[in-house]
Design a protein around this motif. Sequence first.
Motif, PDB file in Angstrom:
ATOM      1  N   ILE A   1     -22.816  -5.107 -28.968  1.00  0.00           N
ATOM      2  CA  ILE A   1     -22.219  -3.843 -29.394  1.00  0.00           C
ATOM      3  C   ILE A   1     -21.254  -3.385 -28.300  1.00  0.00           C
ATOM      4  N   LEU A   2     -20.159  -2.804 -28.724  1.00  0.00           N
ATOM      5  CA  LEU A   2     -19.145  -2.252 -27.819  1.00  0.00           C
ATOM      6  C   LEU A   2     -19.003  -0.771 -28.111  1.00  0.00           C
ATOM      7  N   LEU A   3     -18.939   0.037 -27.062  1.00  0.00           N
ATOM      8  CA  LEU A   3     -18.696   1.475 -27.192  1.00  0.00           C
ATOM      9  C   LEU A   3     -17.423   1.816 -26.439  1.00  0.00           C
ATOM     10  N   ILE A   4     -16.529   2.523 -27.116  1.00  0.00           N
ATOM     11  CA  ILE A   4     -15.294   3.005 -26.490  1.00  0.00           C
ATOM     12  C   ILE A   4     -15.161   4.489 -26.797  1.00  0.00           C
ATOM     13  N   MET A   5     -14.867   5.290 -25.787  1.00  0.00           N
ATOM     14  CA  MET A   5     -14.553   6.704 -25.983  1.00  0.00           C
ATOM     15  C   MET A   5     -13.125   6.911 -25.501  1.00  0.00           C
ATOM     16  N   ASP A   6     -12.301   7.537 -26.356  1.00  0.00           N
ATOM     17  CA  ASP A   6     -10.923   7.782 -25.939  1.00  0.00           C
ATOM     18  C   ASP A   6     -10.387   9.083 -26.513  1.00  0.00           C
ATOM     19  N   ASP A   7      -9.251   9.481 -25.975  1.00  0.00           N
ATOM     20  CA  ASP A   7      -8.556  10.718 -26.357  1.00  0.00           C
ATOM     21  C   ASP A   7      -7.152  10.348 -26.821  1.00  0.00           C
ATOM     22  N   PRO A   8      -6.923  10.305 -28.150  1.00  0.00           N
ATOM     23  CA  PRO A   8      -5.591   9.959 -28.638  1.00  0.00           C
ATOM     24  C   PRO A   8      -4.572  11.079 -28.479  1.00  0.00           C
ATOM     25  N   ASP A   9      -5.026  12.280 -28.103  1.00  0.00           N
ATOM     26  CA  ASP A   9      -4.128  13.428 -27.960  1.00  0.00           C
ATOM     27  C   ASP A   9      -3.622  13.618 -26.532  1.00  0.00           C
TER      28      ASP A   9
ATOM     29  N   ASP B   1     -21.091  -5.492 -24.257  1.00  0.00           N
ATOM     30  CA  ASP B   1     -22.250  -6.389 -24.197  1.00  0.00           C
ATOM     31  C   ASP B   1     -23.566  -5.610 -24.270  1.00  0.00           C
ATOM     32  N   ILE B   2     -23.539  -4.505 -25.003  1.00  0.00           N
ATOM     33  CA  ILE B   2     -24.766  -3.766 -25.295  1.00  0.00           C
ATOM     34  C   ILE B   2     -25.581  -4.669 -26.227  1.00  0.00           C
ATOM     35  N   PRO B   3     -26.873  -4.875 -25.959  1.00  0.00           N
ATOM     36  CA  PRO B   3     -27.674  -5.729 -26.841  1.00  0.00           C
ATOM     37  C   PRO B   3     -27.622  -5.251 -28.300  1.00  0.00           C
ATOM     38  N   ALA B   4     -27.577  -6.200 -29.209  1.00  0.00           N
ATOM     39  CA  ALA B   4     -27.450  -5.887 -30.642  1.00  0.00           C
ATOM     40  C   ALA B   4     -28.622  -5.084 -31.175  1.00  0.00           C
ATOM     41  N   THR B   5     -29.761  -5.138 -30.514  1.00  0.00           N
ATOM     42  CA  THR B   5     -30.948  -4.407 -30.965  1.00  0.00           C
ATOM     43  C   THR B   5     -30.948  -2.949 -30.500  1.00  0.00           C
ATOM     44  N   THR B   6     -30.039  -2.593 -29.619  1.00  0.00           N
ATOM     45  CA  THR B   6     -29.963  -1.221 -29.105  1.00  0.00           C
ATOM     46  C   THR B   6     -29.475  -0.284 -30.205  1.00  0.00           C
ATOM     47  N   GLN B   7     -30.146   0.858 -30.329  1.00  0.00           N
ATOM     48  CA  GLN B   7     -29.760   1.852 -31.333  1.00  0.00           C
ATOM     49  C   GLN B   7     -29.488   3.220 -30.732  1.00  0.00           C
TER      50      GLN B   7
ATOM     51  N   LYS C   1     -20.114 -11.785 -31.075  1.00  0.00           N
ATOM     52  CA  LYS C   1     -20.281 -12.531 -29.828  1.00  0.00           C
ATOM     53  C   LYS C   1     -20.507 -11.566 -28.677  1.00  0.00           C
ATOM     54  N   MET C   2     -21.005 -12.101 -27.573  1.00  0.00           N
ATOM     55  CA  MET C   2     -21.058 -11.364 -26.315  1.00  0.00           C
ATOM     56  C   MET C   2     -19.664 -11.507 -25.707  1.00  0.00           C
ATOM     57  N   LEU C   3     -19.130 -10.448 -25.150  1.00  0.00           N
ATOM     58  CA  LEU C   3     -17.791 -10.541 -24.557  1.00  0.00           C
ATOM     59  C   LEU C   3     -17.815 -11.302 -23.240  1.00  0.00           C
ATOM     60  N   GLU C   4     -18.893 -11.161 -22.488  1.00  0.00           N
ATOM     61  CA  GLU C   4     -19.056 -11.868 -21.224  1.00  0.00           C
ATOM     62  C   GLU C   4     -17.866 -11.675 -20.282  1.00  0.00           C
TER      63      GLU C   4
ATOM     64  N   VAL D   1     -10.393  -5.928 -23.024  1.00  0.00           N
ATOM     65  CA  VAL D   1     -11.408  -5.778 -24.070  1.00  0.00           C
ATOM     66  C   VAL D   1     -10.753  -5.939 -25.437  1.00  0.00           C
ATOM     67  N   ASP D   2      -9.594  -5.303 -25.635  1.00  0.00           N
ATOM     68  CA  ASP D   2      -8.865  -5.432 -26.907  1.00  0.00           C
ATOM     69  C   ASP D   2      -8.616  -6.894 -27.264  1.00  0.00           C
ATOM     70  N   LEU D   3      -8.167  -7.664 -26.303  1.00  0.00           N
ATOM     71  CA  LEU D   3      -7.900  -9.089 -26.539  1.00  0.00           C
ATOM     72  C   LEU D   3      -9.176  -9.837 -26.887  1.00  0.00           C
ATOM     73  N   ALA D   4     -10.255  -9.532 -26.197  1.00  0.00           N
ATOM     74  CA  ALA D   4     -11.517 -10.256 -26.386  1.00  0.00           C
ATOM     75  C   ALA D   4     -12.184  -9.984 -27.728  1.00  0.00           C
ATOM     76  N   ILE D   5     -11.950  -8.804 -28.323  1.00  0.00           N
ATOM     77  CA  ILE D   5     -12.639  -8.475 -29.577  1.00  0.00           C
ATOM     78  C   ILE D   5     -11.865  -8.888 -30.827  1.00  0.00           C
ATOM     79  N   LYS D   6     -10.634  -9.268 -30.677  1.00  0.00           N
ATOM     80  CA  LYS D   6      -9.816  -9.638 -31.835  1.00  0.00           C
ATOM     81  C   LYS D   6     -10.495 -10.763 -32.608  1.00  0.00           C
ATOM     82  N   GLY D   7     -10.721 -10.524 -33.892  1.00  0.00           N
ATOM     83  CA  GLY D   7     -11.342 -11.508 -34.756  1.00  0.00           C
ATOM     84  C   GLY D   7     -12.857 -11.567 -34.656  1.00  0.00           C
ATOM     85  N   HIS D   8     -13.464 -10.634 -33.889  1.00  0.00           N
ATOM     86  CA  HIS D   8     -14.909 -10.691 -33.681  1.00  0.00           C
ATOM     87  C   HIS D   8     -15.632  -9.404 -34.100  1.00  0.00           C
ATOM     88  N   ILE D   9     -14.936  -8.487 -34.756  1.00  0.00           N
ATOM     89  CA  ILE D   9     -15.541  -7.213 -35.162  1.00  0.00           C
ATOM     90  C   ILE D   9     -16.171  -7.381 -36.545  1.00  0.00           C
TER      91      ILE D   9
END
Length: 188
Positions: free
Chosen positions: A80-88, A101-107, A157-160, A170-178
């Motif tokens: 799991i990936l978490l991103i916080m951003d401000d588009p403004d 790389d948050i474990p998939a079982t994390t909630q 996948k794990m981003l590793e 991170v953007d490059l690594a997640i392409k095609g993996h979401i």
Amino acid sequence: MNLKLLITIFLLVIISGCIGKEKKDEKIDNIEGTNIMQNISISAEAFKYGDTIPDKYTCMGKDISPELSWTGIPEGTNSILLIMDDPDAPGATFVHWILFDIPATTQKLPVEVQKSKTLNDFSRHGINDFGSIGYGGPCHPPGKPHRYYFRIYALDKMLELLPGTSMSQVDLAIKGHILAKGELMGMK
């Protein structure tokens, strides 16, 4: 004979152009995630979607991360990936938090996630636009309130990547993996 040769070449050009276009479109759909379902539900204990983020979670308070929880992580998720951003933010979107790389079982993430490069569960922090590791809460100049998005991505996948990785990496690594995504937005 020259006419047949010209017709054959013309047809080959048309066919190869169509095949190339199909592959290009397929890649664009995969990279940009146009087929991704937004089925992860993410929430915070401290505020609801569209509500004001309490000062405690900003630079005007303790500047600690809020408790976040989510449901709807699909089967086949490896991380799991978490991103916080401000588009403004003036100029460009400002990244406040990257945790990958948050474990998939994390909630759930607790209040005040540790600001270390690697957490006990082996999740890793990227570098935010403050130039630091971990959560950096809302801290904009006076004026119109900004929107702050907390986005969760289920990845196949794990981003590793190394701790301290930038948002562009991170953007490059997640392409095609979401596999799925969800978002929560707070105002400040």
